[in-house]
Design a protein around this motif. Structure first.
Motif, PDB file in Angstrom:
ATOM      1  N   ARG A 119     -47.845 -23.007 -15.606  1.00  0.00           N
ATOM      2  CA  ARG A 119     -48.108 -23.263 -14.180  1.00  0.00           C
ATOM      3  C   ARG A 119     -49.511 -22.740 -13.863  1.00  0.00           C
ATOM      4  NH1 ARG A 119     -43.081 -23.976 -11.142  1.00  0.00           N
ATOM      5  NH2 ARG A 119     -41.320 -23.833 -12.585  1.00  0.00           N
ATOM      6  N   CYS A 120     -50.366 -23.619 -13.380  1.00  0.00           N
ATOM      7  CA  CYS A 120     -51.763 -23.246 -13.204  1.00  0.00           C
ATOM      8  C   CYS A 120     -52.421 -24.173 -12.187  1.00  0.00           C
ATOM      9  CB  CYS A 120     -52.492 -23.323 -14.545  1.00  0.00           C
ATOM     10  SG  CYS A 120     -52.432 -24.960 -15.304  1.00  0.00           S
ATOM     11  N   ASP A 121     -53.721 -23.923 -11.933  1.00  0.00           N
ATOM     12  CA  ASP A 121     -54.482 -24.843 -11.093  1.00  0.00           C
ATOM     13  C   ASP A 121     -55.425 -25.651 -11.967  1.00  0.00           C
ATOM     14  OD1 ASP A 121     -56.598 -23.119 -11.708  1.00  0.00           O
ATOM     15  OD2 ASP A 121     -56.479 -22.066  -9.799  1.00  0.00           O
ATOM     16  N   ALA A 122     -56.108 -26.620 -11.358  1.00  0.00           N
ATOM     17  CA  ALA A 122     -56.979 -27.510 -12.114  1.00  0.00           C
ATOM     18  C   ALA A 122     -58.137 -26.761 -12.762  1.00  0.00           C
ATOM     19  CB  ALA A 122     -57.503 -28.616 -11.203  1.00  0.00           C
ATOM     20  N   ALA A 123     -58.617 -25.705 -12.105  1.00  0.00           N
ATOM     21  CA  ALA A 123     -59.741 -24.947 -12.659  1.00  0.00           C
ATOM     22  C   ALA A 123     -59.358 -24.279 -13.969  1.00  0.00           C
ATOM     23  CB  ALA A 123     -60.218 -23.914 -11.635  1.00  0.00           C
ATOM     24  N   LEU A 124     -58.141 -23.729 -14.035  1.00  0.00           N
ATOM     25  CA  LEU A 124     -57.705 -23.087 -15.275  1.00  0.00           C
ATOM     26  C   LEU A 124     -57.541 -24.114 -16.394  1.00  0.00           C
ATOM     27  CD1 LEU A 124     -56.841 -20.633 -16.871  1.00  0.00           C
ATOM     28  CD2 LEU A 124     -54.533 -20.875 -15.928  1.00  0.00           C
ATOM     29  N   VAL A 125     -57.024 -25.287 -16.077  1.00  0.00           N
ATOM     30  CA  VAL A 125     -56.904 -26.332 -17.090  1.00  0.00           C
ATOM     31  C   VAL A 125     -58.269 -26.658 -17.682  1.00  0.00           C
ATOM     32  CG1 VAL A 125     -56.307 -28.745 -17.513  1.00  0.00           C
ATOM     33  CG2 VAL A 125     -54.831 -27.330 -16.083  1.00  0.00           C
ATOM     34  N   ALA A 126     -59.277 -26.786 -16.819  1.00  0.00           N
ATOM     35  CA  ALA A 126     -60.630 -27.075 -17.297  1.00  0.00           C
ATOM     36  C   ALA A 126     -61.154 -25.945 -18.170  1.00  0.00           C
ATOM     37  CB  ALA A 126     -61.562 -27.311 -16.107  1.00  0.00           C
ATOM     38  N   ASP A 127     -60.878 -24.704 -17.775  1.00  0.00           N
ATOM     39  CA  ASP A 127     -61.327 -23.557 -18.570  1.00  0.00           C
ATOM     40  C   ASP A 127     -60.678 -23.561 -19.960  1.00  0.00           C
ATOM     41  OD1 ASP A 127     -62.904 -22.714 -16.498  1.00  0.00           O
ATOM     42  OD2 ASP A 127     -61.519 -21.138 -15.820  1.00  0.00           O
ATOM     43  N   LEU A 128     -59.380 -23.837 -20.016  1.00  0.00           N
ATOM     44  CA  LEU A 128     -58.671 -23.821 -21.294  1.00  0.00           C
ATOM     45  C   LEU A 128     -59.135 -24.952 -22.200  1.00  0.00           C
ATOM     46  CD1 LEU A 128     -55.028 -22.978 -20.151  1.00  0.00           C
ATOM     47  CD2 LEU A 128     -56.814 -21.424 -20.954  1.00  0.00           C
ATOM     48  N   GLU A 129     -59.456 -26.102 -21.610  1.00  0.00           N
ATOM     49  CA  GLU A 129     -59.959 -27.205 -22.421  1.00  0.00           C
ATOM     50  C   GLU A 129     -61.333 -26.878 -22.995  1.00  0.00           C
ATOM     51  OE1 GLU A 129     -59.862 -30.492 -19.757  1.00  0.00           O
ATOM     52  OE2 GLU A 129     -57.743 -30.956 -20.147  1.00  0.00           O
ATOM     53  N   ALA A 130     -62.124 -26.102 -22.261  1.00  0.00           N
ATOM     54  CA  ALA A 130     -63.472 -25.747 -22.717  1.00  0.00           C
ATOM     55  C   ALA A 130     -63.481 -24.557 -23.662  1.00  0.00           C
ATOM     56  CB  ALA A 130     -64.370 -25.457 -21.507  1.00  0.00           C
ATOM     57  N   GLU A 131     -62.422 -23.737 -23.626  1.00  0.00           N
ATOM     58  CA  GLU A 131     -62.385 -22.516 -24.437  1.00  0.00           C
ATOM     59  C   GLU A 131     -61.103 -22.493 -25.283  1.00  0.00           C
ATOM     60  OE1 GLU A 131     -63.325 -18.810 -22.420  1.00  0.00           O
ATOM     61  OE2 GLU A 131     -63.950 -19.961 -20.657  1.00  0.00           O
ATOM     62  N   PRO A 132     -61.142 -23.070 -26.482  1.00  0.00           N
ATOM     63  CA  PRO A 132     -59.940 -23.107 -27.347  1.00  0.00           C
ATOM     64  C   PRO A 132     -59.368 -21.726 -27.640  1.00  0.00           C
ATOM     65  CG  PRO A 132     -61.639 -24.587 -28.168  1.00  0.00           C
ATOM     66  CD  PRO A 132     -62.275 -23.793 -27.077  1.00  0.00           C
ATOM     67  N   THR A 133     -60.223 -20.719 -27.769  1.00  0.00           N
ATOM     68  CA  THR A 133     -59.727 -19.372 -28.063  1.00  0.00           C
ATOM     69  C   THR A 133     -58.877 -18.843 -26.914  1.00  0.00           C
ATOM     70  OG1 THR A 133     -61.663 -18.887 -29.427  1.00  0.00           O
ATOM     71  CG2 THR A 133     -60.376 -17.006 -28.640  1.00  0.00           C
ATOM     72  N   ARG A 134     -59.337 -19.087 -25.698  1.00  0.00           N
ATOM     73  CA  ARG A 134     -58.554 -18.650 -24.535  1.00  0.00           C
ATOM     74  C   ARG A 134     -57.246 -19.440 -24.455  1.00  0.00           C
ATOM     75  NH1 ARG A 134     -60.235 -18.928 -18.103  1.00  0.00           N
ATOM     76  NH2 ARG A 134     -58.478 -17.660 -17.351  1.00  0.00           N
ATOM     77  N   ARG A 135     -57.304 -20.738 -24.774  1.00  0.00           N
ATOM     78  CA  ARG A 135     -56.084 -21.549 -24.767  1.00  0.00           C
ATOM     79  C   ARG A 135     -55.068 -21.003 -25.765  1.00  0.00           C
ATOM     80  NH1 ARG A 135     -58.140 -26.291 -26.164  1.00  0.00           N
ATOM     81  NH2 ARG A 135     -57.609 -26.060 -28.368  1.00  0.00           N
ATOM     82  N   ASP A 136     -55.554 -20.622 -26.943  1.00  0.00           N
ATOM     83  CA  ASP A 136     -54.652 -20.064 -27.950  1.00  0.00           C
ATOM     84  C   ASP A 136     -54.024 -18.761 -27.469  1.00  0.00           C
ATOM     85  OD1 ASP A 136     -55.292 -22.179 -29.577  1.00  0.00           O
ATOM     86  OD2 ASP A 136     -56.698 -21.054 -30.828  1.00  0.00           O
ATOM     87  N   THR A 137     -54.790 -17.949 -26.761  1.00  0.00           N
ATOM     88  CA  THR A 137     -54.271 -16.686 -26.230  1.00  0.00           C
ATOM     89  C   THR A 137     -53.155 -16.937 -25.220  1.00  0.00           C
ATOM     90  OG1 THR A 137     -56.405 -15.578 -26.558  1.00  0.00           O
ATOM     91  CG2 THR A 137     -54.877 -14.581 -24.987  1.00  0.00           C
ATOM     92  N   VAL A 138     -53.367 -17.918 -24.341  1.00  0.00           N
ATOM     93  CA  VAL A 138     -52.342 -18.266 -23.348  1.00  0.00           C
ATOM     94  C   VAL A 138     -51.098 -18.801 -24.038  1.00  0.00           C
ATOM     95  CG1 VAL A 138     -51.793 -19.845 -21.458  1.00  0.00           C
ATOM     96  CG2 VAL A 138     -53.997 -18.654 -21.481  1.00  0.00           C
TER      97      VAL A 138
END
Length: 329
Positions: free
Chosen positions: A99-118
């Motif tokens: 559950r997130c907002d559009a800004a976080l989705v954009a951040d996770l798409e741009a930062e694979p390492t952060r996406r993996d952490t989440v």
């Protein structure tokens, strides 16, 4: 079925419930807990691939609604209760909803390492919820619970799994079950086209197997159980679709061609040590039972994506396997 009735006065009877490849499916885990009670198991073992593979963003909108994009389809969920219902349905089939907002989705798409952490954090949350369910429903009844990772599970989970209460983490260990039988566990698999976190060369897999088997007294090897996620090569428990150079199944005459894809290291270890029982998974479509010499090898299969529990119920008389049955729920 009368066979499933275990006398409460028998101290020599021991029942093991084994399953594998749940891949994060909440519904299958709940069924496993219920099955432990229904079949009056003494011990439950999950052989590997605990976690799921897909992260699904559920994006909150300024008007309070939610957008869910999944499998090329976008759904507009107008209320929180509707979002809760869809999130639970996805969790039941092994998906992780963020559950997130559009800004976080954009951040996770741009930062694979952060996406993996989440992604890892969502995995930990679900495993913790599963451990809580075990503690509430099985631990008070004296039912022991063990689990291990498989080749799909991130290695970063291991320290977390070791610290969870009420469940024993098995990777690289030989442990004695309540009936005195030794259980040796290795979650790695031989190399696959998917480059999974615990795929290793056969030589490395053989080394890990020998290392864990060495923890078992040699006099106890004939009654040991090998909980090796990958099935032995050419055993009939390792048949999977042949893939072409694009990783698509090869179809001949309208039929998908299958080939053995199991581990030669696992097969060699079973033939050399000859434990009484091998517990395997990894190849979801190769449900069945086979013998390699005196060793009974089982793969209960997996249909986690359909919410189906596939498992094996194994009865022991003392330290010896008496009988088994493959079950579904």
């Amino acid at each position: 079925m009368r066979w499933f009735r275990r006398s409460p006065h028998s101290s020599t009877r021991f029942r093991l419930l084994y399953t594998t490849d749940l891949h994060g499916a909440d519904r299958v885990f709940r069924k496993l807990v219920n099955a432990a009670l229904t079949y009056e198991a003494n011990t439950v073992v999950i052989g590997g691939d605990l976690t799921g593979k897909v992260l699904v963003p559920l994006v909150h909108q300024p008007d309070g609604s939610w957008l869910l994009s999944f499998h090329g389809e976008t759904r507009h969920l107008t209320t929180d209760s509707e979002a809760d219902e869809v999130a639970a349905e996805l969790a039941d089939t092994g998906h992780y909803v963020l559950r997130c907002d559009a800004a976080l989705v954009a951040d996770l798409e741009a930062e694979p390492t952060r996406r993996d952490t989440v992604f890892l954090e969502l995995m930990r949350e679900r495993l913790a919820a599963w451990a809580t369910l075990v503690r509430e429903r099985l631990t008070p009844r004296g039912i022991r619970f063990y689990w291990n990772c498989g080749n799909d599970d991130p290695i970063e989970l291991d320290p977390y799994l070791r610290d969870l209460p009420c469940i024993d983490f098995l990777e690289g260990r030989a442990v004695q079950l309540e009936n005195g039988v030794w259980l040796a566990s290795v979650g790695a698999a031989n190399l696959t086209p998917w480059q999974c976190p615990r795929d290793v060369p056969e030589e490395e897999l053989a080394r890990r197997i020998d290392e864990v088997v060495a923890q078992i007294p040699s006099s106890d090897l004939p009654t040991a159980i090998f909980n090796f996620h990958c099935p032995p090569y050419g055993s009939g428990l390792d048949l999977a679709p042949r893939l072409d150079e694009t990783l698509k199944p090869v179809v001949i005459g309208g039929v998908v061609e299958t080939i053995p894809v199991g581990s030669t290291a696992v097969r060699s270890a079973i033939e050399r040590y000859q434990p009484q029982l091998g517990l395997h998974g990894h190849i979801h479509e190769s449900r069945g039972a086979q013998r390699l010499g005196r060793t009974l090898c089982l793969n209960p299969g997996s249909e986690y994506q359909d919410g189906i529990l596939r498992a094996a119920v194994i009865d022991f008389s003392g330290s010896r396997v008496r009988n088994y049955v493959l079950v579904s729920a």
